[in-house]
Design a protein around this motif. Sequence first.
Motif, PDB file in Angstrom:
ATOM      1  N   THR A  16      -1.637 -36.670 -15.763  1.00 23.52           N
ATOM      2  CA  THR A  16      -2.241 -35.869 -14.966  1.00 23.52           C
ATOM      3  C   THR A  16      -1.536 -35.636 -13.747  1.00 23.52           C
ATOM      4  O   THR A  16      -0.951 -36.582 -12.828  1.00 23.52           O
ATOM      5  N   ARG A  17      -1.007 -34.426 -13.091  1.00 16.61           N
ATOM      6  CA  ARG A  17      -0.634 -34.119 -11.680  1.00 16.61           C
ATOM      7  C   ARG A  17      -1.421 -33.535 -10.744  1.00 16.61           C
ATOM      8  O   ARG A  17      -1.959 -32.295 -11.368  1.00 16.61           O
ATOM      9  N   GLU A  18      -1.804 -33.939  -9.810  1.00 12.66           N
ATOM     10  CA  GLU A  18      -2.857 -33.263  -8.857  1.00 12.66           C
ATOM     11  C   GLU A  18      -1.983 -32.579  -7.827  1.00 12.66           C
ATOM     12  O   GLU A  18      -0.857 -33.335  -7.275  1.00 12.66           O
ATOM     13  N   ARG A  21      -5.614 -27.833  -4.533  1.00 10.35           N
ATOM     14  CA  ARG A  21      -6.367 -26.780  -5.254  1.00 10.35           C
ATOM     15  C   ARG A  21      -6.014 -26.760  -6.647  1.00 10.35           C
ATOM     16  O   ARG A  21      -6.230 -25.719  -7.204  1.00 10.35           O
ATOM     17  N   GLY A  22      -5.301 -27.778  -7.301  1.00 12.53           N
ATOM     18  CA  GLY A  22      -5.025 -27.397  -8.785  1.00 12.53           C
ATOM     19  C   GLY A  22      -4.746 -28.861  -9.247  1.00 12.53           C
ATOM     20  O   GLY A  22      -4.474 -30.068  -8.638  1.00 12.53           O
ATOM     21  N   ARG A  23      -4.488 -28.866 -10.566  1.00 11.37           N
ATOM     22  CA  ARG A  23      -4.278 -29.972 -11.339  1.00 11.37           C
ATOM     23  C   ARG A  23      -3.440 -29.440 -12.655  1.00 11.37           C
ATOM     24  O   ARG A  23      -3.871 -28.470 -13.195  1.00 11.37           O
ATOM     25  N   LEU A  24      -2.497 -30.530 -13.137  1.00 13.31           N
ATOM     26  CA  LEU A  24      -1.880 -30.335 -14.509  1.00 13.31           C
ATOM     27  C   LEU A  24      -2.226 -31.280 -15.394  1.00 13.31           C
ATOM     28  O   LEU A  24      -1.964 -32.585 -15.102  1.00 13.31           O
ATOM     29  N   GLY A  31       5.932 -33.361 -30.642  1.00 15.29           N
ATOM     30  CA  GLY A  31       7.361 -33.421 -30.165  1.00 15.29           C
ATOM     31  C   GLY A  31       7.338 -32.389 -28.773  1.00 15.29           C
ATOM     32  O   GLY A  31       8.199 -32.204 -28.403  1.00 15.29           O
ATOM     33  N   SER A  32       6.289 -31.723 -28.599  1.00 16.29           N
ATOM     34  CA  SER A  32       6.312 -30.943 -27.247  1.00 16.29           C
ATOM     35  C   SER A  32       5.250 -31.288 -26.356  1.00 16.29           C
ATOM     36  O   SER A  32       4.060 -32.114 -26.597  1.00 16.29           O
ATOM     37  N   GLU A  33       5.497 -31.105 -25.175  1.00 19.11           N
ATOM     38  CA  GLU A  33       4.454 -31.213 -23.897  1.00 19.11           C
ATOM     39  C   GLU A  33       3.955 -29.911 -23.584  1.00 19.11           C
ATOM     40  O   GLU A  33       4.205 -29.058 -23.412  1.00 19.11           O
ATOM     41  N   ILE A  34       2.361 -30.049 -23.785  1.00 17.31           N
ATOM     42  CA  ILE A  34       1.567 -28.884 -23.435  1.00 17.31           C
ATOM     43  C   ILE A  34       0.617 -29.098 -22.186  1.00 17.31           C
ATOM     44  O   ILE A  34       0.279 -30.133 -22.371  1.00 17.31           O
ATOM     45  N   GLY A  35       0.867 -28.161 -21.644  1.00 16.70           N
ATOM     46  CA  GLY A  35       0.103 -28.449 -20.214  1.00 16.70           C
ATOM     47  C   GLY A  35      -1.275 -27.383 -20.078  1.00 16.70           C
ATOM     48  O   GLY A  35      -1.136 -26.450 -20.550  1.00 16.70           O
ATOM     49  N   ALA A 117       5.073 -28.961 -10.994  1.00 12.07           N
ATOM     50  CA  ALA A 117       4.489 -29.578  -9.848  1.00 12.07           C
ATOM     51  C   ALA A 117       5.056 -31.174  -9.419  1.00 12.07           C
ATOM     52  O   ALA A 117       4.358 -32.024  -9.080  1.00 12.07           O
ATOM     53  N   GLU A 118       6.225 -31.197 -10.059  1.00 14.32           N
ATOM     54  CA  GLU A 118       6.935 -32.545  -9.831  1.00 14.32           C
ATOM     55  C   GLU A 118       7.668 -32.349  -8.573  1.00 14.32           C
ATOM     56  O   GLU A 118       8.029 -31.102  -8.260  1.00 14.32           O
ATOM     57  N   GLU A 119       7.884 -33.260  -7.879  1.00 11.15           N
ATOM     58  CA  GLU A 119       8.622 -33.204  -6.486  1.00 11.15           C
ATOM     59  C   GLU A 119      10.223 -33.280  -6.694  1.00 11.15           C
ATOM     60  O   GLU A 119      10.438 -33.499  -7.747  1.00 11.15           O
ATOM     61  N   SER A 120      10.872 -32.293  -5.910  1.00 13.45           N
ATOM     62  CA  SER A 120      12.256 -31.966  -6.242  1.00 13.45           C
ATOM     63  C   SER A 120      12.897 -33.452  -5.990  1.00 13.45           C
ATOM     64  O   SER A 120      12.509 -34.016  -5.259  1.00 13.45           O
ATOM     65  N   ARG A 121      13.945 -33.272  -6.594  1.00 16.29           N
ATOM     66  CA  ARG A 121      14.736 -34.579  -6.798  1.00 16.29           C
ATOM     67  C   ARG A 121      16.049 -34.403  -5.934  1.00 16.29           C
ATOM     68  O   ARG A 121      16.632 -33.552  -5.799  1.00 16.29           O
TER      69      ARG A 121
END
Length: 121
Positions: A16-18, A21-24, A31-35, A117-121
């Motif tokens: 879970t990524r928060e 005003r939202g979350r994933l 074999g897939s990531e579904i959000g 919603a991942e922080e840029s690297r």
Amino acid sequence: MGTTHEQMDFEAPAETREFPRGRLDLVMVGGSEIGRLTLLPGWRWSQDVRPLAGTTWCEAPHFQYHVTGTLRVRMSDGAEFDATPGQVTALPSGHDAWVVGDEPVVVVDWCGASHYAEESR
């Protein structure tokens, strides 16, 4: 030979990524990531996720089913439209989006959720 199946539940996501005003919620299946994205009234990508992404536009392409709420999308070329419950949208890179009205937006995303919603690297 027996048939194998996989079954996952968004109520018990692998991750879970928060964000404001939202979350994933992410599940891994087949074999897939579904959000599943839940976006609250007042959410806007350019305000709430851009600081994490570090890009001018959302660069994640999306292939998503709209469950609830109205999501207004503006493409980088200026085209704008509303996505509403029951619709499926395919969005290329280069867009902004925001919740319209007082109902949360919930979408199930088969493409683009892995790095959303991942922080840029």
